[in-house]
Design a protein around this motif. Structure first.
Motif, short mmCIF file in Angstrom:
data_model
loop_
_atom_site.label_atom_id
_atom_site.label_comp_id
_atom_site.label_asym_id
_atom_site.label_seq_id
_atom_site.Cartn_x
_atom_site.Cartn_y
_atom_site.Cartn_z
N THR A 271 0.82 -1.20 0.00
CA THR A 271 0.00 0.00 0.00
C THR A 271 0.86 1.25 0.00
N LEU A 272 0.39 2.29 -0.71
CA LEU A 272 1.14 3.53 -0.73
C LEU A 272 1.33 4.07 0.68
N PRO A 273 2.54 4.53 1.01
CA PRO A 273 2.83 4.96 2.39
C PRO A 273 1.91 6.07 2.90
N SER A 274 1.47 6.99 2.03
CA SER A 274 0.59 8.06 2.50
C SER A 274 -0.73 7.52 3.01
N LEU A 275 -1.24 6.45 2.41
CA LEU A 275 -2.48 5.84 2.89
C LEU A 275 -2.24 5.13 4.22
N VAL A 276 -1.09 4.48 4.35
CA VAL A 276 -0.75 3.82 5.61
C VAL A 276 -0.74 4.83 6.76
N VAL A 277 -0.02 5.93 6.59
CA VAL A 277 0.10 6.89 7.70
C VAL A 277 -1.20 7.66 7.92
N ARG A 278 -1.98 7.89 6.85
CA ARG A 278 -3.27 8.54 7.03
C ARG A 278 -4.20 7.64 7.87
N THR A 279 -4.21 6.35 7.58
CA THR A 279 -5.05 5.42 8.34
C THR A 279 -4.62 5.37 9.80
N LEU A 280 -3.32 5.32 10.04
CA LEU A 280 -2.83 5.27 11.42
C LEU A 280 -3.08 6.57 12.15
N ASP A 281 -3.01 7.68 11.43
CA ASP A 281 -3.30 8.97 12.04
C ASP A 281 -4.78 9.07 12.43
N VAL A 282 -5.66 8.61 11.54
CA VAL A 282 -7.09 8.59 11.84
C VAL A 282 -7.36 7.70 13.06
N ALA A 283 -6.64 6.59 13.16
CA ALA A 283 -6.84 5.67 14.29
C ALA A 283 -6.46 6.30 15.62
N GLY A 284 -5.67 7.36 15.60
CA GLY A 284 -5.29 8.03 16.84
C GLY A 284 -4.34 7.21 17.69
N VAL A 285 -3.58 6.33 17.06
CA VAL A 285 -2.65 5.47 17.80
C VAL A 285 -1.54 6.32 18.41
N ARG A 286 -1.24 6.03 19.67
CA ARG A 286 -0.20 6.78 20.40
C ARG A 286 0.72 5.82 21.15
#
Length: 380
Positions: free
Chosen positions: A102-117
């Protein structure tokens, strides 16, 4: 030399490009993109589209410089088509991709939406090449990441990629829709595949206050990104984000094989909406909510709907007054889609972010505006 020993910033140019798109605002995810060596996770073979067919591209043929260029591109590289790995392809293939990097921008967008900390324990559904798993490990630490992959061969290669890059999360080969109860409870479930409905196992394995982030998809291939939060009563709610993104459907949720389509005679009437509404991202999504077991494709005369469960069909064609619709079978597919589209239009045809979802033990419902607004139940 593994990823933890490589100089920081080897993928800084990729991180810069993602940041320019607005998908990379969290410094912790940026650090992960800069440090995780994506070329490791591409392996040695990928596909790229050439006309209407998937052409295998081999590292040995293109050379290291070109392979690094591919890895540094914010592009999804398909690694498997109809179950055939790029390494095993006899030549260009037609068909549907079944695994990808998967394109990296989609990976980080999904993780950012998830609010993972930091400190969160995450269940990832869909290991794929292992790149997104490595990004999670970079931020959370290996012991806080569990990842499940359905395809045995894909899982084996991902495990090898992760070892090479220096990461050791908990890896499970199995049906990610069942989660992984041995590691529960999780602070978050993040799916890098799409689902037709939210699996109950995910709800059972997330702590109260935890989240589920996934793309809701269906057999019309319309998609919506959503983050749901589970309350203490076991009810999950959330709103769609409006991003025009999609992941591949989880294999157990894929469309069953369909025989060759033949138009059948049926009732004919004038449509109250133009089929072009289904070209809109949200209009397409609304149509899928209204006829969840139907497939959709375009033809020279408009659109065609065919219901997988009942064989019902509907198809449009232009006339002097607008559009006619032909319907056959026990379900009036166009009636269902038309009513939903008119409801959406009556609300001002808002973007997908106006929709939300509520999950209880009895039903999973997508609603427009508010939970007591117009709604559609998902197939379970």
């Amino acid at each position: 030399m593994n990823a933890h020993e490589t100089p920081r910033g080897s993928f800084r140019s990729l991180a810069d490009r993602i940041a320019e798109s607005g998908s990379l605002t969290d410094p912790a995810w940026r650090a992960a993109v800069e440090d995780v060596p994506r070329e490791v996770f591409l392996g040695n073979d990928v596909y790229r589209m050439n006309g209407s067919r998937w052409e295998p591209v081999h590292r040995a043929d293109v050379g290291e410089e070109e392979w690094r260029r591919l890895a540094h591109s914010d592009i999804t590289w398909v690694t498997q088509v109809e179950g055939i790995d790029a390494a095993d392809a006899p030549g260009p293939l037609a068909g549907r991709p079944t695994s990808s990097a998967t394109l990296p921008s989609l990976v980080v967008r999904t993780l950012d939406v998830a609010g993972v900390r930091e400190g969160d324990r995450v269940l990832e559904v869909g290991t794929g090449t292992g790149y997104s798993t490595a990004v999670l490990c970079h931020r959370l630490g290996d012991t806080n990441v569990t990842s499940v992959e359905y395809d045995t061969g894909v899982a084996e290669r991902a495990a090898a990629h992760l070892r090479t890059a220096g990461y050791e999360p908990t890896l499970v080969t199995g049906d990610g829709l069942e989660g992984y109860s041995d590691g529960a409870e999780y602070d978050a479930v993040v799916a890098t595949c799409s689902v037709r409905h939210i699996p109950r196992a995910w709800l059972w394995q997330v702590r109260a206050g935890g989240s589920i982030t996934t793309t809701l998809n269906g057999w019309m291939m319309a998609s919506g990104l959503i983050r749901l939060t589970l309350d203490s009563a076991g009810v999950a709610t959330g709103r769609f984000l409006g991003d025009q993104i999609s992941y591949m459907l989880a294999r157990p949720h894929e469309r069953p094989p369909r025989p060759t389509f033949h138009r059948l005679p049926g009732d004919v009437r004038t449509s109250r909406v133009a089929p072009g509404l289904l070209d809109d991202w949200t209009g397409h999504f609304v149509a899928q909510l209204a006829a969840p077991s139907a497939e959709l494709w375009t033809s020279r005369t408009g659109v065609v709907l065919a219901d997988v469960a009942t064989g019902s069909q509907a198809w449009t064609e232009s006339n002097r007054d607008g559009w006619s619709v032909h319907q056959n079978g026990p379900l009036r597919l166009w009636d269902q889609v038309e009513t939903a589209l008119l409801t959406w239009q009556a609300a001002g045809a808002p973007e997908q972010s106006a929709f939300g979802m509520t999950i209880t033990d009895e039903a999973q419902t997508v609603w427009l505006g508010a939970p007591d607004g117009p709604s559609w139940r998902l197939p379970l």
